[in-house]
Write an enzyme that holds these catalytic residues in place. Structure first.
Site, PDB file in Angstrom:
ATOM      1  N   ASP A   1      -1.757   5.483  -5.366  1.00  0.00           N
ATOM      2  CA  ASP A   1      -2.049   4.629  -4.214  1.00  0.00           C
ATOM      3  C   ASP A   1      -2.359   3.204  -4.652  1.00  0.00           C
ATOM      4  O   ASP A   1      -3.461   2.903  -5.120  1.00  0.00           O
ATOM      5  CB  ASP A   1      -3.224   5.215  -3.428  1.00  0.00           C
TER       6      ASP A   1
ATOM      7  N   ASP B   1       0.821  -1.202   0.000  1.00  0.00           N
ATOM      8  CA  ASP B   1       0.000   0.000   0.000  1.00  0.00           C
ATOM      9  C   ASP B   1       0.860   1.258   0.000  1.00  0.00           C
ATOM     10  O   ASP B   1       1.432   1.624   1.032  1.00  0.00           O
ATOM     11  CB  ASP B   1      -0.908  -0.033   1.236  1.00  0.00           C
TER      12      ASP B   1
END
Length: 428
Positions: free
Chosen positions: A314, A129
């Site tokens: 992201d 992430d």
């Protein structure tokens, strides 16, 4: 290294034989590694749940329509689970978690990374992430009521774990969901890359929102350490710990539509992209991979809209969240598209042939094309012919989120050493 890499690409050597493990601890060795995602066979896509998860992650309020949609989806899943005698719903094929790399079913499924923690190794499936900076995992410190099928990290059975006395961590999201716990130093291996002194945040308490996500054992934050939540002193991310021992201070994401993606650490695979890599500066002051796109275009014959779009790259977010005006410009070109209150977002007929490609600018005139087919995230329900859009509004977040819908359309270089992002086209 170049000769070895060529042999790997030609299929004459495997990654394990071509690249010796890179150990990063008090002493560092130069190296590279790569790894491929694994299919999560129990994951069932839901547009409202994914949209809500993204808004929670960034502290944005959930609109009333979306809250209602999330409650409806969760209620239906609980009823189905109860009807199945408590068994998880998902794809028909069941596998031990992380043991098999599968081809996806219809509509992209979620992919995770097998990560080894401790000695002897404990394998967990984690989410890489770039939108966060904590390395946190479900652990044996949790109460049984907070566990729902996740694989647990047990620091007490690891001979290399060392508790950091007095250190704690806590992540709180906008809807007051949270996770928190203790911190251990332990050995972590991703691919052939080992960090022997990684701060592992072992969950001691999680809210029900995390418990419900039964297939995700935690995450590896690959943002900048400035937003790490460990107290009293922030800890470095896995990549920040590994970076001094790599050939180059970069990692790359080559995510795929309908197939496992690949991450490379320490090098750029020149065979993975087309043309040149265009680099854009990153503002890391808030801990994110924040950059500015110069504009967008809807369809191959549309005109380029010169409007600065401030956002972050992201990998931990699936959807593409863009300003309202951009969403309206895109969905206005789809005959069947509408904002559907019962779903809390934009939807359209799954077989609508008018869904256009979407282009976003990077720099120096380069544009990345997101095929219209990528914009069908999931059916609104199993019997519906409507699909939840992969592009939704970033209203309430404060910035655009270039999630996997966008990232899988490009080869992306995360250059932390020079604080820049590289974008390149690739075969789709």
């Amino acid at each position: 290294m170049a000769i070895i890499k060529s042999l790997v690409l030609a299929g004459l050597l495997t990654a394990s034989t071509a690249l010796s493990p890179v150990a990063i601890g008090n002493t560092a060795q130069k190296g590279t590694t790569w790894l491929t995602q694994v299919h999560n066979p129990r994951f069932v896509r839901s547009g409202p749940l994914e949209f809500a998860r993204t808004l929670r992650k960034y502290g944005a309020p959930l609109p009333h329509d979306l809250k209602t949609a999330v409650k409806r989806v969760r209620r239906a899943r609980n009823q189905k689970r109860a009807a199945n005698g408590g068994a998880d719903d998902g794809d028909d094929e069941k596998n031990d978690r992380g043991s098999v790399q599968n081809l996806p079913k219809s509509y992209d499924v979620e992919y995770l990374m097998p990560v080894s923690l401790g000695t002897p190794a404990q394998q967990l499936n984690l989410d890489l992430d770039t939108g966060s900076s904590d390395f946190w995992v479900f652990s044996t410190l949790l109460k049984e009521s907070m566990i729902n099928g996740q694989t647990l990290y047990d620091p007490n059975t690891s001979t290399t774990s060392d508790k950091m006395e007095g250190y704690t961590w806590k992540i709180t999201y906008g809807d007051e969901s949270y996770s928190s716990g203790d911190v251990y130093i332990d050995t972590v291996t991703i691919g052939d890359l080992t960090v022997s002194t990684q701060a592992v945040e072992a969950a001691k308490v999680v809210s029900e929102e995390f418990t419900a996500d039964s297939d995700n054992d935690g995450l590896v934050g690959l943002g900048f350490g400035i937003i790490n939540t460990v107290q009293p002193y922030k800890q470095k991310t896995f990549f920040e710990k590994a970076m001094p021992g790599l050939d180059s201070p970069v990692f790359t994401a080559d995510l795929k539509a309908g197939a496992p993606g690949r991450y490379n650490f320490g090098y750029i695979d020149d065979d993975a992209y087309l043309g040149n890599i265009t680099y854009v500066p990153v503002d890391s002051s808030d801990g994110f991979w924040r950059w500015v796109s110069p504009g967008f275009q809807v369809g191959s014959t549309g005109s380029f809209n010169s409007t600065r779009i401030h956002g972050i790259a992201d990998t931990g977010t699936t959807l593409l969240l863009l300003p309202d005006g951009v969403c309206e410009a895109f969905y206005s070109q789809i005959a069947s598209a509408e904002y559907e209150p019962s779903q809390g977002g934009y939807t359209f007929e799954c077989d609508d042939s008018t869904v256009p490609d979407f282009y976003f600018g990077t720099d120096n005139g380069q544009m990345i094309r997101i095929p219209g087919s990528y914009m069908s995230y999931s059916k609104t329900d199993t019997s519906s012919q409507r699909c939840f859009g992969g592009m939704q509004s970033d209203s309430g977040v404060g910035f655009t989120i270039w999630g996997d819908v966008a990232l899988k359309a490009a080869f992306v270089v995360f250059d932390q050493g020079n604080e820049q992002l590289g974008w390149a086209e690739k075969l789709l």
